[in-house]
Design a protein around this motif. Structure first.
Motif, mmCIF file in Angstrom:
data_model
loop_
_atom_site.group_PDB
_atom_site.id
_atom_site.type_symbol
_atom_site.label_atom_id
_atom_site.label_comp_id
_atom_site.label_asym_id
_atom_site.label_seq_id
_atom_site.Cartn_x
_atom_site.Cartn_y
_atom_site.Cartn_z
ATOM 1 N N GLY A 193 0.850 -1.178 0.000
ATOM 2 C CA GLY A 193 0.000 0.000 0.000
ATOM 3 C C GLY A 193 0.886 1.228 0.000
ATOM 4 O O GLY A 193 1.764 1.351 0.854
ATOM 5 N N LEU A 194 0.701 2.105 -0.964
ATOM 6 C CA LEU A 194 1.490 3.334 -1.053
ATOM 7 C C LEU A 194 0.585 4.535 -0.823
ATOM 8 O O LEU A 194 -0.530 4.580 -1.328
ATOM 9 C CB LEU A 194 2.124 3.483 -2.440
ATOM 10 N N TYR A 195 1.099 5.472 -0.068
ATOM 11 C CA TYR A 195 0.467 6.777 0.081
ATOM 12 C C TYR A 195 1.413 7.726 -0.603
ATOM 13 O O TYR A 195 2.595 7.779 -0.258
ATOM 14 C CB TYR A 195 0.311 7.126 1.564
ATOM 15 N N TYR A 196 0.944 8.443 -1.597
ATOM 16 C CA TYR A 196 1.899 9.219 -2.378
ATOM 17 C C TYR A 196 1.354 10.563 -2.796
ATOM 18 O O TYR A 196 0.150 10.823 -2.775
ATOM 19 C CB TYR A 196 2.361 8.422 -3.601
ATOM 20 N N ARG A 197 2.292 11.417 -3.146
ATOM 21 C CA ARG A 197 2.037 12.746 -3.694
ATOM 22 C C ARG A 197 2.978 12.909 -4.870
ATOM 23 O O ARG A 197 3.762 12.014 -5.177
ATOM 24 C CB ARG A 197 2.295 13.798 -2.624
ATOM 25 N N THR A 198 2.949 14.055 -5.499
ATOM 26 C CA THR A 198 3.825 14.274 -6.646
ATOM 27 C C THR A 198 5.289 14.368 -6.227
ATOM 28 O O THR A 198 6.173 14.180 -7.043
ATOM 29 C CB THR A 198 3.435 15.566 -7.400
ATOM 30 N N VAL A 199 5.558 14.631 -4.958
ATOM 31 C CA VAL A 199 6.938 14.814 -4.492
ATOM 32 C C VAL A 199 7.502 13.632 -3.716
ATOM 33 O O VAL A 199 8.627 13.690 -3.244
ATOM 34 C CB VAL A 199 7.057 16.092 -3.632
ATOM 35 N N GLY A 200 6.755 12.550 -3.574
ATOM 36 C CA GLY A 200 7.275 11.404 -2.851
ATOM 37 C C GLY A 200 6.180 10.450 -2.420
ATOM 38 O O GLY A 200 5.005 10.676 -2.691
ATOM 39 N N TYR A 201 6.593 9.383 -1.728
ATOM 40 C CA TYR A 201 5.629 8.369 -1.321
ATOM 41 C C TYR A 201 6.029 7.745 0.008
ATOM 42 O O TYR A 201 7.159 7.863 0.460
ATOM 43 C CB TYR A 201 5.495 7.286 -2.397
ATOM 44 N N TYR A 202 5.070 7.046 0.605
ATOM 45 C CA TYR A 202 5.266 6.295 1.839
ATOM 46 C C TYR A 202 4.749 4.885 1.579
ATOM 47 O O TYR A 202 3.574 4.700 1.266
ATOM 48 C CB TYR A 202 4.479 6.963 2.965
ATOM 49 N N SER A 203 5.613 3.900 1.671
ATOM 50 C CA SER A 203 5.234 2.508 1.431
ATOM 51 C C SER A 203 5.071 1.783 2.757
ATOM 52 O O SER A 203 5.963 1.821 3.599
ATOM 53 C CB SER A 203 6.315 1.814 0.599
#
Length: 150
Positions: free
Chosen positions: A129-139
């Motif tokens: 599951g990834l939480y992401y934005r245009t500048v990065g992500y959290y896996s």
């Protein structure tokens, strides 16, 4: 069989779904890391960076991309996601939450847990599951979060 105005009383409507990939199997990209997944999530069509979204990457057992799904309207339908996954022949899935805020919320984690429970019964493994934005992500996987705690 009884009829009412030309309609059979015991008849049922049929729902048909189709899946037609627009690329050859050998051209499918492999998703080996969360960074690969992040890149594919950013490439998805119909982006509006001002709204939250749920995106799914469907893969075969070799982690080759089969299909991409995108949802922008809540509540997200677990039934629709898994119906599409099964129709496409996917055996693995990565879900990505595009969020205006950086970190996952309680609602996102609850949705992820429900997806995991469904995956146990359906046979489409939820890989990350990834939480992401245009500048990065959290896996969740990269950050040692137990994906399979329910």
């Amino acid at each position: 069989m009884e009829t009412t105005q030309g309609i059979h009383r015991n008849s049922v409507s049929e729902v048909k779904l189709s899946y037609r990939p627009n690329f050859r199997p050998q051209e499918r990209p492999a998703l080996r890391t969360s960074a690969d997944s992040y890149e594919h999530f950013l490439k998805m069509d119909n982006w509006n960076f001002n709204t939250d979204r749920l995106n799914c990457l469907l893969m075969n057992p070799a982690m080759k991309l089969i299909a991409r799904l995108s949802y922008s309207t809540k509540p997200y339908s677990i039934k629709d996601i898994y119906t599409t996954a099964l129709l496409s022949g996917a055996t693995r899935m990565i879900i990505g939450f595009y969020r205006i805020t950086a970190m996952p919320g309680v609602e996102d984690r609850d949705f992820f847990r429900k997806m995991h429970v469904a995956s146990k019964h359906i046979g489409v493994r939820l890989e990350d599951g990834l939480y992401y934005r245009t500048v990065g992500y959290y896996s969740l996987l990269d950050n040692d979060e137990n994906l399979y705690t329910v």
